[in-house]
Design a protein around this motif. Structure first.
Motif, PDB file in Angstrom:
ATOM      1  N   VAL A  48       0.955  -1.058  -0.034  1.00  0.00           N
ATOM      2  CA  VAL A  48      -0.078   0.057  -0.066  1.00  0.00           C
ATOM      3  C   VAL A  48       0.821   1.320   0.074  1.00  0.00           C
ATOM      4  O   VAL A  48       0.671   2.157  -0.881  1.00  0.00           O
ATOM      5  CB  VAL A  48      -0.871   0.047   1.158  1.00  0.00           C
ATOM      6  N   SER A  89       2.280   1.759  -3.489  1.00  0.00           N
ATOM      7  CA  SER A  89       1.233   2.272  -4.401  1.00  0.00           C
ATOM      8  C   SER A  89       1.071   3.858  -4.102  1.00  0.00           C
ATOM      9  O   SER A  89       1.001   4.645  -5.019  1.00  0.00           O
ATOM     10  CB  SER A  89       0.091   1.502  -4.442  1.00  0.00           C
ATOM     11  N   ILE A  90       0.924   4.278  -2.723  1.00  0.00           N
ATOM     12  CA  ILE A  90       0.649   5.635  -2.427  1.00  0.00           C
ATOM     13  C   ILE A  90       1.769   6.581  -3.107  1.00  0.00           C
ATOM     14  O   ILE A  90       1.639   7.337  -3.772  1.00  0.00           O
ATOM     15  CB  ILE A  90       0.671   5.777  -0.906  1.00  0.00           C
ATOM     16  N   SER A 140       2.312   6.492  -7.017  1.00  0.00           N
ATOM     17  CA  SER A 140       0.861   7.307  -7.653  1.00  0.00           C
ATOM     18  C   SER A 140       1.085   8.697  -7.556  1.00  0.00           C
ATOM     19  O   SER A 140       0.863   9.405  -8.287  1.00  0.00           O
ATOM     20  CB  SER A 140      -0.356   6.932  -6.879  1.00  0.00           C
ATOM     21  N   SER A 156      -4.923   9.363  -7.178  1.00  0.00           N
ATOM     22  CA  SER A 156      -4.254   8.706  -6.166  1.00  0.00           C
ATOM     23  C   SER A 156      -5.146   7.648  -5.655  1.00  0.00           C
ATOM     24  O   SER A 156      -4.739   6.450  -5.593  1.00  0.00           O
ATOM     25  CB  SER A 156      -3.616   9.439  -5.095  1.00  0.00           C
ATOM     26  N   SER A 157      -6.430   7.797  -5.391  1.00  0.00           N
ATOM     27  CA  SER A 157      -7.271   7.012  -4.507  1.00  0.00           C
ATOM     28  C   SER A 157      -7.784   5.809  -5.792  1.00  0.00           C
ATOM     29  O   SER A 157      -7.855   4.706  -5.399  1.00  0.00           O
ATOM     30  CB  SER A 157      -8.589   7.545  -4.277  1.00  0.00           C
ATOM     31  N   THR A 203      -4.684   3.371  -5.833  1.00  0.00           N
ATOM     32  CA  THR A 203      -4.290   2.895  -4.556  1.00  0.00           C
ATOM     33  C   THR A 203      -5.481   1.861  -3.861  1.00  0.00           C
ATOM     34  O   THR A 203      -5.332   1.141  -3.050  1.00  0.00           O
ATOM     35  CB  THR A 203      -3.736   3.761  -3.399  1.00  0.00           C
ATOM     36  N   THR A 242      -5.697  -0.878  -1.100  1.00  0.00           N
ATOM     37  CA  THR A 242      -6.333  -0.441   0.421  1.00  0.00           C
ATOM     38  C   THR A 242      -7.467  -1.467   0.775  1.00  0.00           C
ATOM     39  O   THR A 242      -7.309  -1.811   1.930  1.00  0.00           O
ATOM     40  CB  THR A 242      -6.930   0.823   0.317  1.00  0.00           C
TER      41      THR A 242
END
Length: 335
Positions: free
Chosen positions: A41, A44-45, A48, A95-96, A99, A103
């Motif tokens: 996670v 990826s954050i 991103s 970004s969401s 990710t 998440t």
């Protein structure tokens, strides 16, 4: 893992110290969770936020749509608040999107592992997997509801902005200085509403894991637990968010900046990026531990308040019975 003892007072320093103590006491267990579940996670954050602004065509598209929506709502185009909001919201949405699979899978499994440890669950391995899957389902359903609550908070805030800016414009208050003052007040209001929404949603995940509830019921219980303790929750969330922002800035400076300067990818750069991502994972893990301890402190304080109220009612009833008995005795003795 042993259950943490109740905290006599809910001071932030005690919760932080207790979180670090539990993390160091069960260091091997928690670092395994951070490496296996939170680390993907974190990667990826960080990626991103580094890659999307320059490569993805989704960001300018979403930003243009949001800016058009703000213009159609009648917000003043001269206000820098809505330009900044459209940029930040578009970055958050992009970004969401990247990710959200990590998440909903890795991060919620990690939170379920931490919460299961605080629940003092030590069953056999098959039952352990079953209990973890049951916890994950409650966290998953609560997280989906959290997303709707965050969307509702944003929609409510923008509705208040719409009413405020259009009402003042209708009464002739449209000078640049007044718009600047109104934009600053709107930014503060937006920050306060979002901060309270995020701490409620964060605590709701812990409530869903600790209590036999999920979804909006967990969010409602978290809201009740936070009454009178919002400042403590905010003081817990502030250093964590500052630390996460500092790690993101470190990743931008040490990895993304070096990559753009050298225009090639080196193995040392990859190792440094992985180390920064692991530090990010540890901070997210500490935040989860602190949320569990804060929940236990809030619940213990509520139980003590209820017990005190119950004892007060019993004492009051006993005093009332004594008064009635005295009155009856006096009446019987009266000739």
């Amino acid at each position: 893992m042993e259950e943490s003892p109740s905290i006599p007072t809910e001071r932030t320093s005690k919760i932080v110290r207790r979180s670090i103590f539990i993390f160091l006491k069960h260091y091997q267990h928690f670092t395994t969770i951070a490496a296996l579940f939170i680390f993907p996670v974190s990667v990826s954050i960080l990626l991103s936020q580094a890659v999307l602004p320059s490569l993805s065509p989704l960001l300018p598209t979403i930003q243009a749509r949001l800016q058009s929506l703000f213009d159609a709502a009648g917000f003043p185009p001269s206000s820098q608040l809505f330009s900044l909001l459209s940029l930040k919201l578009s970055q958050t949405i992009c970004s969401s999107i990247v990710t959200i699979p990590f998440t909903l899978s890795f991060l919620l499994v990690a939170k379920a592992c931490v919460i299961r440890g605080f629940n003092h669950c030590k069953p056999s391995p098959p039952a352990s997997i079953f209990s973890l899957a049951f916890l994950y389902s409650r966290l998953f359903f609560t997280y989906i509801n959290n997303c709707f609550v965050i969307l509702a908070a944003n929609a409510t805030t923008f509705s208040l902005f719409f009413l405020a800016f259009n009402s003042f414009a209708a009464f002739g208050f449209s000078s640049p200085n007044f718009l600047l003052f109104l934009s600053a007040a709107g930014a503060i209001l937006y920050s306060v509403i979002l901060a309270n929404t995020f701490i409620i949603c964060n605590l709701a995940l812990v409530v869903a894991g600790m209590e036999n509830c999920s979804g909006y019921l967990a969010i409602l219980k978290a809201f009740v637990l936070l009454r009178g303790r919002t400042s403590i929750a905010l003081s817990l969330a502030l250093p964590v968010n500052l630390g996460l922002a500092a790690i993101e800035a470190l990743f931008q400076y040490r990895v993304v900046r070096d990559y753009h300067l050298s225009v090639k990818f080196r193995p040392s750069m990859a190792l440094e990026g992985l180390l920064i991502a692991y530090l990010y994972s540890l901070l997210v893990l500490l935040d989860t531990i602190a949320s569990c301890i804060f929940f236990k402190a809030c619940k213990s304080s509520c139980q003590k308040s209820l017990e005190g109220s119950h004892n007060y009612q019993i004492d009051l009833a006993q005093e009332e019975d004594k008064s009635i008995f005295t009155i009856r005795k006096t009446l019987q003795e009266f000739p």
